[in-house]
Design a protein around this motif. Structure first.
Motif, PDB file in Angstrom:
ATOM      1  N   PRO A  43       0.844  -1.197   0.057  1.00 11.14           N
ATOM      2  CA  PRO A  43       0.178  -0.101   0.164  1.00 11.14           C
ATOM      3  C   PRO A  43       0.934   1.121  -0.044  1.00 11.14           C
ATOM      4  CG  PRO A  43      -0.914  -1.736   1.464  1.00 11.14           C
ATOM      5  CD  PRO A  43       0.376  -2.097   1.132  1.00 11.14           C
ATOM      6  N   ASP A  44       2.017   1.261   0.575  1.00 11.47           N
ATOM      7  CA  ASP A  44       2.736   2.507   0.659  1.00 11.47           C
ATOM      8  C   ASP A  44       3.378   2.520  -0.512  1.00 11.47           C
ATOM      9  OD1 ASP A  44       2.358   3.022   3.363  1.00 11.47           O
ATOM     10  OD2 ASP A  44       3.812   1.823   4.096  1.00 11.47           O
ATOM     11  N   VAL A  45       4.234   1.641  -1.160  1.00 12.15           N
ATOM     12  CA  VAL A  45       4.483   1.541  -2.353  1.00 12.15           C
ATOM     13  C   VAL A  45       3.721   2.342  -3.728  1.00 12.15           C
ATOM     14  CG1 VAL A  45       5.487   0.616  -4.437  1.00 12.15           C
ATOM     15  CG2 VAL A  45       6.152  -0.191  -2.112  1.00 12.15           C
ATOM     16  N   LEU A  46       2.542   1.625  -3.483  1.00 15.06           N
ATOM     17  CA  LEU A  46       1.216   2.354  -4.403  1.00 15.06           C
ATOM     18  C   LEU A  46       0.921   3.632  -4.283  1.00 15.06           C
ATOM     19  CD1 LEU A  46      -0.887  -0.744  -4.762  1.00 15.06           C
ATOM     20  CD2 LEU A  46       0.917  -0.272  -6.136  1.00 15.06           C
ATOM     21  N   SER A  47       0.983   4.216  -2.942  1.00 13.78           N
ATOM     22  CA  SER A  47       0.648   5.453  -2.518  1.00 13.78           C
ATOM     23  C   SER A  47       1.668   6.308  -3.055  1.00 13.78           C
ATOM     24  CB  SER A  47       0.438   5.440  -1.055  1.00 13.78           C
ATOM     25  OG  SER A  47       0.238   6.880  -0.732  1.00 13.78           O
ATOM     26  N   ALA A  48       2.837   6.036  -2.835  1.00  9.96           N
ATOM     27  CA  ALA A  48       4.041   6.870  -3.483  1.00  9.96           C
ATOM     28  C   ALA A  48       3.786   6.964  -4.945  1.00  9.96           C
ATOM     29  CB  ALA A  48       5.213   6.153  -3.051  1.00  9.96           C
ATOM     30  N   LEU A  49       3.613   6.041  -5.639  1.00  7.51           N
ATOM     31  CA  LEU A  49       3.493   6.054  -7.105  1.00  7.51           C
ATOM     32  C   LEU A  49       2.550   7.109  -7.637  1.00  7.51           C
ATOM     33  CD1 LEU A  49       4.274   2.299  -8.023  1.00  7.51           C
ATOM     34  CD2 LEU A  49       5.809   4.272  -8.279  1.00  7.51           C
ATOM     35  N   VAL A  50       1.306   6.752  -6.858  1.00  9.25           N
ATOM     36  CA  VAL A  50       0.288   7.929  -7.337  1.00  9.25           C
ATOM     37  C   VAL A  50       0.537   9.346  -6.898  1.00  9.25           C
ATOM     38  CG1 VAL A  50      -2.053   8.620  -6.305  1.00  9.25           C
ATOM     39  CG2 VAL A  50      -1.577   6.176  -6.747  1.00  9.25           C
ATOM     40  N   GLU A  51       1.389   9.460  -5.823  1.00  8.44           N
ATOM     41  CA  GLU A  51       1.804  10.754  -5.403  1.00  8.44           C
ATOM     42  C   GLU A  51       2.628  11.477  -6.885  1.00  8.44           C
ATOM     43  OE1 GLU A  51       4.021  12.792  -1.749  1.00  8.44           O
ATOM     44  OE2 GLU A  51       4.799  11.067  -2.349  1.00  8.44           O
ATOM     45  N   ARG A  52       3.307  10.707  -7.280  1.00  9.50           N
ATOM     46  CA  ARG A  52       4.438  11.122  -8.321  1.00  9.50           C
ATOM     47  C   ARG A  52       3.886  11.141  -9.634  1.00  9.50           C
ATOM     48  NH1 ARG A  52       8.202  14.599  -6.135  1.00  9.50           N
ATOM     49  NH2 ARG A  52       8.365  13.994  -4.085  1.00  9.50           N
ATOM     50  N   ASP A  53       2.630  10.458  -9.621  1.00 11.91           N
ATOM     51  CA  ASP A  53       2.046  10.343 -11.066  1.00 11.91           C
ATOM     52  C   ASP A  53       2.533   9.388 -11.934  1.00 11.91           C
ATOM     53  OD1 ASP A  53      -0.295  10.593 -12.935  1.00 11.91           O
ATOM     54  OD2 ASP A  53       0.783  12.161 -13.835  1.00 11.91           O
ATOM     55  N   LEU A  54       2.828   8.218 -11.162  1.00  9.53           N
ATOM     56  CA  LEU A  54       3.568   7.233 -11.915  1.00  9.53           C
ATOM     57  C   LEU A  54       2.703   5.909 -11.648  1.00  9.53           C
ATOM     58  CD1 LEU A  54       7.089   7.383 -10.384  1.00  9.53           C
ATOM     59  CD2 LEU A  54       6.548   8.103 -12.550  1.00  9.53           C
TER      60      LEU A  54
ATOM     61  N   ASP B 271       1.049   4.326 -14.675  1.00 11.71           N
ATOM     62  CA  ASP B 271       0.969   3.681 -15.908  1.00 11.71           C
ATOM     63  C   ASP B 271       1.488   2.242 -15.826  1.00 11.71           C
ATOM     64  OD1 ASP B 271       3.508   4.025 -17.666  1.00 11.71           O
ATOM     65  OD2 ASP B 271       3.278   5.720 -16.386  1.00 11.71           O
ATOM     66  N   LYS B 272       1.053   1.398 -16.787  1.00 11.92           N
ATOM     67  CA  LYS B 272       1.601   0.064 -16.456  1.00 11.92           C
ATOM     68  C   LYS B 272       3.269  -0.087 -16.312  1.00 11.92           C
ATOM     69  CE  LYS B 272       2.137  -2.794 -19.844  1.00 11.92           C
ATOM     70  NZ  LYS B 272       1.929  -3.742 -21.080  1.00 11.92           N
ATOM     71  N   ASN B 273       3.974   0.464 -17.460  1.00 11.56           N
ATOM     72  CA  ASN B 273       5.358   0.541 -17.412  1.00 11.56           C
ATOM     73  C   ASN B 273       5.995   1.039 -16.210  1.00 11.56           C
ATOM     74  OD1 ASN B 273       5.791  -0.858 -19.941  1.00 11.56           O
ATOM     75  ND2 ASN B 273       6.103   0.940 -20.945  1.00 11.56           N
ATOM     76  N   MET B 274       5.604   2.213 -15.784  1.00 12.93           N
ATOM     77  CA  MET B 274       6.202   2.731 -14.483  1.00 12.93           C
ATOM     78  C   MET B 274       5.757   2.059 -13.255  1.00 12.93           C
ATOM     79  SD  MET B 274       7.747   5.579 -15.329  1.00 12.93           S
ATOM     80  CE  MET B 274       8.498   4.219 -16.721  1.00 12.93           C
ATOM     81  N   VAL B 275       4.706   1.355 -12.948  1.00 11.48           N
ATOM     82  CA  VAL B 275       4.491   0.885 -11.852  1.00 11.48           C
ATOM     83  C   VAL B 275       5.295  -0.524 -11.934  1.00 11.48           C
ATOM     84  CG1 VAL B 275       2.627  -0.773 -10.768  1.00 11.48           C
ATOM     85  CG2 VAL B 275       1.920   1.489 -11.704  1.00 11.48           C
ATOM     86  N   LEU B 276       5.346  -1.205 -13.025  1.00 13.84           N
ATOM     87  CA  LEU B 276       6.364  -2.386 -13.279  1.00 13.84           C
ATOM     88  C   LEU B 276       7.773  -2.007 -12.946  1.00 13.84           C
ATOM     89  CD1 LEU B 276       4.522  -4.392 -16.242  1.00 13.84           C
ATOM     90  CD2 LEU B 276       4.368  -4.721 -13.620  1.00 13.84           C
ATOM     91  N   MET B 277       8.135  -0.847 -13.440  1.00 14.54           N
ATOM     92  CA  MET B 277       9.707  -0.583 -13.353  1.00 14.54           C
ATOM     93  C   MET B 277       9.894  -0.370 -11.784  1.00 14.54           C
ATOM     94  SD  MET B 277      12.199   0.464 -14.804  1.00 14.54           S
ATOM     95  CE  MET B 277      13.848   1.212 -13.945  1.00 14.54           C
ATOM     96  N   ALA B 278       8.699   0.142 -11.011  1.00 12.69           N
ATOM     97  CA  ALA B 278       9.001   0.293  -9.387  1.00 12.69           C
ATOM     98  C   ALA B 278       9.238  -0.989  -8.797  1.00 12.69           C
ATOM     99  CB  ALA B 278       7.864   1.322  -8.844  1.00 12.69           C
ATOM    100  N   LEU B 279       8.075  -1.931  -9.187  1.00 10.17           N
ATOM    101  CA  LEU B 279       8.127  -3.108  -8.498  1.00 10.17           C
ATOM    102  C   LEU B 279       9.197  -4.098  -8.671  1.00 10.17           C
ATOM    103  CD1 LEU B 279       4.201  -3.896  -8.997  1.00 10.17           C
ATOM    104  CD2 LEU B 279       5.437  -3.187  -6.897  1.00 10.17           C
ATOM    105  N   ALA B 280       9.654  -4.044  -9.957  1.00 11.44           N
ATOM    106  CA  ALA B 280      10.735  -4.676 -10.500  1.00 11.44           C
ATOM    107  C   ALA B 280      12.203  -4.210  -9.958  1.00 11.44           C
ATOM    108  CB  ALA B 280      10.861  -4.889 -12.144  1.00 11.44           C
ATOM    109  N   THR B 281      11.993  -2.915  -9.630  1.00  7.80           N
ATOM    110  CA  THR B 281      13.268  -2.377  -9.083  1.00  7.80           C
ATOM    111  C   THR B 281      13.298  -2.789  -7.719  1.00  7.80           C
ATOM    112  OG1 THR B 281      13.359  -0.218 -10.420  1.00  7.80           O
ATOM    113  CG2 THR B 281      14.484  -0.343  -8.333  1.00  7.80           C
TER     114      THR B 281
END
Length: 266
Positions: free
Chosen positions: A105-116, A118-128
């Motif tokens: 939940p914290d990871v997804l909240s941070a991605l929403v905060e930075r407008d990241l 879309d599929k590629n950016m979410v997968l980029m974060a999780l794969a990182t």
């Protein structure tokens, strides 16, 4: 108004073609059909303006051209609502499920905060995260011969690293790698802390707080968003990984997690 791209047609494409030609990016025949000539002209214009060069005339490209999109804004499709604990567990097959439940939940909240979102950016974060800490939780950097001298204090080889902004003894251990992405060095702690309005200099251990660690990860990805997207358009996962990590460390689990996520979101 949907984004204009290959095989689009109609009056909107005519307007796009005319605008491109007037700015010196000739799409060829002004015929209302978005073909390879129009796509090439769009890509050339996007590169000229520092916009993601994907050949798709979305909201940023249209606005840069001086074409006002319709009231319904053109936005990349968010996949945040499709990211579940079960899905992420398949990207992290050896990770305790409780860690994913706690920190996702914290990871997804941070991605929403930075407008990241879309599929590629979410997968980029999780794969990182998979490449940096397969446990799916913020962690401390471990001691190694690269950060600790023989018989020396932990992280003493970092103490005087000017490239990290460190100023002498104890800075190495104080500002060692932490978090989902291993934030390292006094200068990085200071810059990121200022951006997030968190005092990481006096409280460096806060970089391992779940939400702060997630926000740090999102900041790093946001800084390189355009270049990461360009790499992913070319399906160059190695280059995308290097843009965040600076090298190819963890490339294999990064690619495995990213590809698994692609299949699950297909």
């Amino acid at each position: 108004m949907d984004p204009l791209k290959r095989d689009s047609s109609g009056a909107d494409v005519v307007q796009l073609q005319e605008k491109l030609k007037s700015l010196g990016f000739n799409p060829g025949k002004i015929d209302g059909d978005f073909g390879p000539g129009t796509e090439a002209a769009v890509i050339a214009f996007q590169r000229s303006e520092g916009i993601l060069a994907d050949g798709v005339a979305g909201v940023k490209t249209l606005k840069a051209l001086g074409i006002e999109p319709a009231q319904a804004a053109i936005k990349a499709v968010s996949v945040i609502d499709r990211i579940s604990v079960n899905m992420v567990s398949k990207m992290f097959p050896f990770t305790p499920l409780d860690n994913i439940k706690k920190h996702l939940p914290d990871v997804l909240s941070a991605l929403v905060e930075r407008d990241l979102t879309d599929k590629n950016m979410v997968l980029m974060a999780l794969a990182t995260i998979r490449a940096e800490t397969a446990s799916f939780k913020p962690i401390d950097e471990g001691k190694s011969r690269f950060n600790t001298s023989p018989g020396g204090k932990p992280f003493d080889l970092y103490d005087n690293r000017r490239d990290l902004g460190n100023k002498g003894p104890s800075d190495g251990s104080s500002f060692k790698g932490r978090g989902f992405i291993q934030l390292t060095g006094r200068s990085n702690y200071e810059v990121i802390g200022t951006e997030l309005k968190v005092n990481l200099i006096d409280n460096p251990a806060m970089a391992n707080d779940s939400l702060i660690a997630a926000r740090i990860l999102a900041v790093y990805i946001k800084r390189k968003e355009l270049r990461i997207k360009e790499a992913l358009i070319e399906d160059d996962l190695k280059r995308a990984r290097r843009l965040v990590n600076g090298g190819s460390h963890g490339l294999e689990p990064f690619v495995e997690a990213f590809r698994t996520g692609e299949r699950l979101l297909a």
